[in-house]
Enzyme design. Structure first.
Site, short mmCIF file in Angstrom:
data_model
loop_
_atom_site.label_atom_id
_atom_site.label_comp_id
_atom_site.label_asym_id
_atom_site.label_seq_id
_atom_site.Cartn_x
_atom_site.Cartn_y
_atom_site.Cartn_z
N GLY A 28 5.02 -2.15 -2.01
CA GLY A 28 4.61 -1.15 -1.04
C GLY A 28 3.39 -0.45 -1.62
N ALA A 29 2.33 -0.39 -0.81
CA ALA A 29 1.04 0.05 -1.36
C ALA A 29 1.10 1.39 -2.10
CB ALA A 29 0.00 0.07 -0.24
N GLN A 72 11.53 -8.19 3.41
CA GLN A 72 11.51 -6.74 3.15
C GLN A 72 12.20 -5.96 4.26
OE1 GLN A 72 8.94 -8.80 2.71
NE2 GLN A 72 7.63 -8.19 1.02
N ASP A 84 -1.68 -1.81 3.83
CA ASP A 84 -2.04 -2.06 2.43
C ASP A 84 -3.50 -1.79 2.16
OD1 ASP A 84 0.53 -3.77 2.82
OD2 ASP A 84 0.23 -3.52 0.67
N ASN A 143 -1.83 -5.62 6.45
CA ASN A 143 -0.42 -5.26 6.19
C ASN A 143 0.36 -6.58 6.07
OD1 ASN A 143 1.62 -3.16 5.86
ND2 ASN A 143 2.48 -3.91 7.78
N LYS A 144 1.61 -6.47 5.82
CA LYS A 144 2.46 -7.64 5.59
C LYS A 144 2.23 -8.73 6.63
CE LYS A 144 4.56 -8.32 2.90
NZ LYS A 144 4.01 -9.15 1.79
#
Ligand code: MRU
Length: 360
Positions: free
Chosen positions: A55-56, A204, A245, A255-256
């Protein structure tokens, strides 16, 4: 189910003796709750690379503490040698994952402390590095709280929220970003319902988001990633909340992997798509998403990691990008600690973050 405060998950901090970084190993959740104390450069690097800490914002907080803990181990009394060693540690840790810009930002903030104290004793510099690392952590708590408040203002009681990946307390501090409004709503007795994408291949959503929400007593339903279109079509989703991110100057958002697909679906069904993240995740030096490095990970994560037997033949090739970039045109708003930014994002960033290099 008993109501618990999950907003205080102890995911990253200094160890009690202050010489190691203590983390909750996220790679083992939800089945095992194991805390690790990490001290060597290799252990600290490995924890980021294997997503024990992830997680950033959490990666950034961890990195700040890591650089400090490594600085405590320096044997030299020469400022030049100490600086060189800190720079080497900074570069090594920064190479552990490429996409989340918080890693670089926080390492550079702690390194800047060293660069700003050329005439000081090494022990005074070490103290100042530790204070900076703790300040970064405290700031993140405040930023997550503010983001959660702004995010909550975008929904109403009874809404269904689609989430992707994990942007909760584990990935940040306290409330989280993308999940923050759900925790705040829960504390205030406002009913919301979360649909959690499981988030292939590292799960996640299933392992972490559903775990956090369930522990807090928040109504949540796990779905496979490929079910998002159906639940949207069935009218179960009023808004999508995701983390980030790295956000480029024009609002393009990494992002993911799978996030951009959710945004495309949301646009199709007329559902607002919100990105929630602290300003430490905005890369004002990055003009657009084409300039964001995308991490490629081992194909075994797709075929083997969560299966008792491999899901595919050994000779089958895999392509495993860990992130994608959501085009700014698909994003309804980007929610930061300073306020809600609407398109055009370059202009709203410039207004909220003057002097940060944002160009209107
Ligand atoms: O690979 P991960 O698990 O570190 O990816 C994390 C995400 O994509 C999160 O959504 C992002 O870091 C925001 S966390 C507040």
């Amino acid at each position: 189910m008993e109501l618990k405060q999950v907003t205080h998950i102890d995911n990253v901090r200094l160890s009690d003796d202050g010489r190691a970084v203590r983390i909750l190993d996220q790679s083992l959740l939800p089945n095992e709750t194991i805390y690790l104390e990490l001290q060597t450069p290799e252990e600290l690097y490995e924890a980021i690379a294997t997503l024990r800490v992830r997680g950033a914002p959490a990666i950034g907080i961890f990195a700040g503490y890591a650089l400090y803990v490594l600085a405590l181990q320096a044997k030299t009394t020469s400022y030049a040698d100490f600086l060189a060693e800190c720079q080497k540690n900074r570069d090594y840790l920064n190479s552990s994952r490429p996409t989340a810009v918080n890693l670089r930002h926080m390492l550079d903030r702690v390194l800047a402390v060293v660069q700003s104290m050329p005439c000081a004793d090494i022990s005074a510099i070490q103290d100042a590095m530790g204070q900076m690392a703790k300040a970064i952590h405290e700031e993140d708590i405040a930023m997550c709280t503010a983001i959660s408040e702004y995010g909550l203002s975008l929904v109403k009681a009874g809404d269904g929220i689609l989430t992707h990946c994990n942007a909760g307390p584990l990935a940040t501090s306290r409330y989280g970003t993308g999940l923050g409004p759900l925790f705040l709503a829960q504390e205030r007795g406002i009913p919301l319902h979360a649909f959690c994408d499981e988030t292939r291949p590292l799960l996640q959503g299933a392992r972490l988001t559903a775990y956090e929400l369930q522990r807090a007593g928040i109504d949540c339903t796990l779905i496979c990633d490929n079910m998002a279109s159906l639940v949207m079509k069935q009218g179960k989703i009023n808004a999508c909340f995701v983390g980030c991110d790295r956000v480029a100057r024009n609002g393009d958002t990494a992002n993911k992997i799978g996030t951009s697909g959710v945004a495309i679906l949301a646009k199709h069904y007329g559902i607002p798509f919100y990105v929630l993240g602290p300003s430490s995740t905005i890369d004002f030096t990055c003009p657009d998403g084409d300039h964001i490095p995308i991490e490629l990970r081992d194909g075994a994560e797709i075929k083997e990691k969560f299966f008792s037997k491999p899901s595919s033949l050994p000779e089958v090739k895999c392509y495993n990008p860990a992130f994608d970039v959501t085009d700014h045109e698909l994003i309804t708003a980007i929610v930061t600690e300073k306020g809600i930014c609407y398109p055009p994002f370059a202009e709203s960033f410039a207004k909220l973050f003057p002097g940060k290099g944002a160009k209107a």
